[in-house]
Design a protein around this motif. Structure first.
Motif, PDB file in Angstrom:
ATOM      1  N   TYR A 166      42.590  44.020  53.929  1.00  8.41           N
ATOM      2  CA  TYR A 166      42.141  45.134  53.101  1.00  8.41           C
ATOM      3  C   TYR A 166      40.744  44.815  52.578  1.00  8.41           C
ATOM      4  CZ  TYR A 166      46.952  46.980  52.677  1.00  8.41           C
ATOM      5  OH  TYR A 166      48.196  47.514  52.915  1.00  8.41           O
ATOM      6  N   ASN A 225      35.217  48.636  41.630  1.00  7.57           N
ATOM      7  CA  ASN A 225      35.877  49.707  40.876  1.00  7.57           C
ATOM      8  C   ASN A 225      36.622  50.697  41.769  1.00  7.57           C
ATOM      9  OD1 ASN A 225      35.056  48.832  38.246  1.00  7.57           O
ATOM     10  ND2 ASN A 225      33.004  49.530  38.778  1.00  7.57           N
ATOM     11  N   LYS A 226      37.091  50.215  42.889  1.00 10.54           N
ATOM     12  CA  LYS A 226      37.886  51.051  43.788  1.00 10.54           C
ATOM     13  C   LYS A 226      39.190  50.345  44.117  1.00 10.54           C
ATOM     14  CE  LYS A 226      36.166  54.352  45.685  1.00 10.54           C
ATOM     15  NZ  LYS A 226      36.217  55.803  45.310  1.00 10.54           N
ATOM     16  N   GLY A 227      40.121  51.098  44.701  1.00  8.49           N
ATOM     17  CA  GLY A 227      41.353  50.480  45.169  1.00  8.49           C
ATOM     18  C   GLY A 227      41.147  49.767  46.488  1.00  8.49           C
ATOM     19  N   LEU A 228      42.208  49.234  47.033  1.00  2.80           N
ATOM     20  CA  LEU A 228      42.147  48.523  48.313  1.00  2.80           C
ATOM     21  C   LEU A 228      42.283  49.518  49.461  1.00  2.80           C
ATOM     22  CD1 LEU A 228      43.003  46.263  46.222  1.00  2.80           C
ATOM     23  CD2 LEU A 228      44.104  45.143  48.168  1.00  2.80           C
ATOM     24  N   PHE A 287      40.818  41.111  51.265  1.00  2.00           N
ATOM     25  CA  PHE A 287      42.117  40.489  51.004  1.00  2.00           C
ATOM     26  C   PHE A 287      42.924  40.396  52.301  1.00  2.00           C
ATOM     27  CE2 PHE A 287      42.117  40.307  46.433  1.00  2.00           C
ATOM     28  CZ  PHE A 287      41.220  41.293  46.072  1.00  2.00           C
ATOM     29  N   PHE A 309      49.669  38.748  48.676  1.00  3.54           N
ATOM     30  CA  PHE A 309      48.229  38.979  48.802  1.00  3.54           C
ATOM     31  C   PHE A 309      47.489  37.655  48.660  1.00  3.54           C
ATOM     32  CE2 PHE A 309      47.639  43.605  48.627  1.00  3.54           C
ATOM     33  CZ  PHE A 309      48.934  44.004  48.347  1.00  3.54           C
ATOM     34  N   ALA A 311      44.061  35.459  47.668  1.00  2.00           N
ATOM     35  CA  ALA A 311      43.264  35.504  46.438  1.00  2.00           C
ATOM     36  C   ALA A 311      41.975  36.288  46.595  1.00  2.00           C
ATOM     37  CB  ALA A 311      42.960  34.085  45.972  1.00  2.00           C
ATOM     38  N   GLN A 352      38.049  45.882  49.295  1.00  2.00           N
ATOM     39  CA  GLN A 352      37.946  46.518  47.990  1.00  2.00           C
ATOM     40  C   GLN A 352      36.493  46.538  47.543  1.00  2.00           C
ATOM     41  OE1 GLN A 352      39.777  44.521  44.591  1.00  2.00           O
ATOM     42  NE2 GLN A 352      40.291  46.483  43.665  1.00  2.00           N
ATOM     43  N   GLU A 402      34.999  42.822  48.384  1.00  2.00           N
ATOM     44  CA  GLU A 402      36.007  41.764  48.392  1.00  2.00           C
ATOM     45  C   GLU A 402      37.056  42.101  49.438  1.00  2.00           C
ATOM     46  OE1 GLU A 402      37.326  40.524  44.559  1.00  2.00           O
ATOM     47  OE2 GLU A 402      37.981  38.610  45.417  1.00  2.00           O
ATOM     48  N   LEU A 415      42.812  49.843  53.671  1.00  4.42           N
ATOM     49  CA  LEU A 415      43.275  49.107  54.839  1.00  4.42           C
ATOM     50  C   LEU A 415      42.179  49.039  55.891  1.00  4.42           C
ATOM     51  CD1 LEU A 415      45.748  47.793  56.308  1.00  4.42           C
ATOM     52  CD2 LEU A 415      46.133  50.060  57.317  1.00  4.42           C
TER      53      LEU A 415
END
Lengths: 116, 115
Positions: free
Chosen positions: A36, A41-44, A90, A106, A108, A38, A88, A46
């Motif tokens: 994923y 200030n947003k969600g993850l 994940f 998940f 780190a 990110q 970022e 895919l």
């Protein structure tokens, strides 16, 4: 037991150069693996997933990952970084438990910096 | 495209208040999840639900409860907010079970500050 380790907390590349984000996992059962992304200030979102089909998985935005069972790795790559890739990332492992449920773990996270 | 909507992007509350975080998904997904995300700690699962009125504790349920009265809506409740619950809260949904290879779809998060 399941675990996932992202080997680098930060990776810095120049725009136009290759990206490699490393992920190792352990799982008692055949896992599903995901990457994923990110943005601030947003969600993850895919990027791609592996679910026991082809070991080389292609995702969105030119990313791909290779599942290597012998090395228990699922590294994320991209041939040429773009400024918009700074975010970022994940690595996620999910597998069935012997109790009948499922567990998702998940990593780190790895922060990717892209220099102009 | 799957849409997971969290009702607030930013929220400021006081210690001791009862706080409700709302999440709605539009894809008829069975599973819904609440996570909190803190620097250096990654994502930690608070609660999840695999059906209406069903809920399961995640890794850090203490101080939280959840409600799922309708399939599309999953609420996280902080019974008595404390400063250590200041965090980014992420809601997600998925179809079937995650171990079956179904990815989770995330909302944009609620950044909650408890003063």
């Amino acid at each position: 037991a399941q675990s996932v380790t992202q080997l680098d907390s930060h990776v810095s590349v120049s725009e136009g150069t290759p990206v490699l984000l490393r992920c190792n996992y352990s799982s008692s059962y055949s896992p599903s693996l995901f990457w994923y992304v990110q943005h601030p200030n947003k969600g993850l979102q895919l990027l791609l997933k592996y679910t026991s089909a082809a070991t080389l998985v292609k995702g969105i935005n030119g990313f791909e990952a290779e599942f290597k069972k012998s090395e228990t790795s699922f590294h994320l790559t991209k041939p040429s970084a773009h400024m918009s890739d700074a975010a970022e990332y994940f690595c996620v492992v999910s597998a069935a438990l012997n109790t009948g449920g499922f567990k998702t773990i998940f990593g780190a996270g790895t922060r990717l910096f892209v220099k102009a | 495209d799957v849409k997971v909507t969290q009702s607030s992007r930013y929220l400021v509350k006081r210690t001791g208040e009862k706080v409700f975080l709302e999440c709605v998904q539009d894809m008829d997904h069975e599973n819904m999840f609440w996570y909190r995300q803190d620097p250096g700690l990654g994502l930690r699962l608070i609660y999840f639900s695999y059906d209406v009125k069903m809920k399961e504790k995640g890794d850090i349920p203490e101080g939280y409860s959840v409600s799922r009265e309708k399939k599309e809506r999953f609420s996280l409740i902080l019974e008595s907010a404390s400063t250590n619950q200041t965090s980014m809260y992420l809601c997600a949904s998925s179809s079937l079970a995650p171990g079956a290879g179904q990815p989770q779809h995330f909302g944009d998060g609620t950044r909650l500050s408890i003063l």
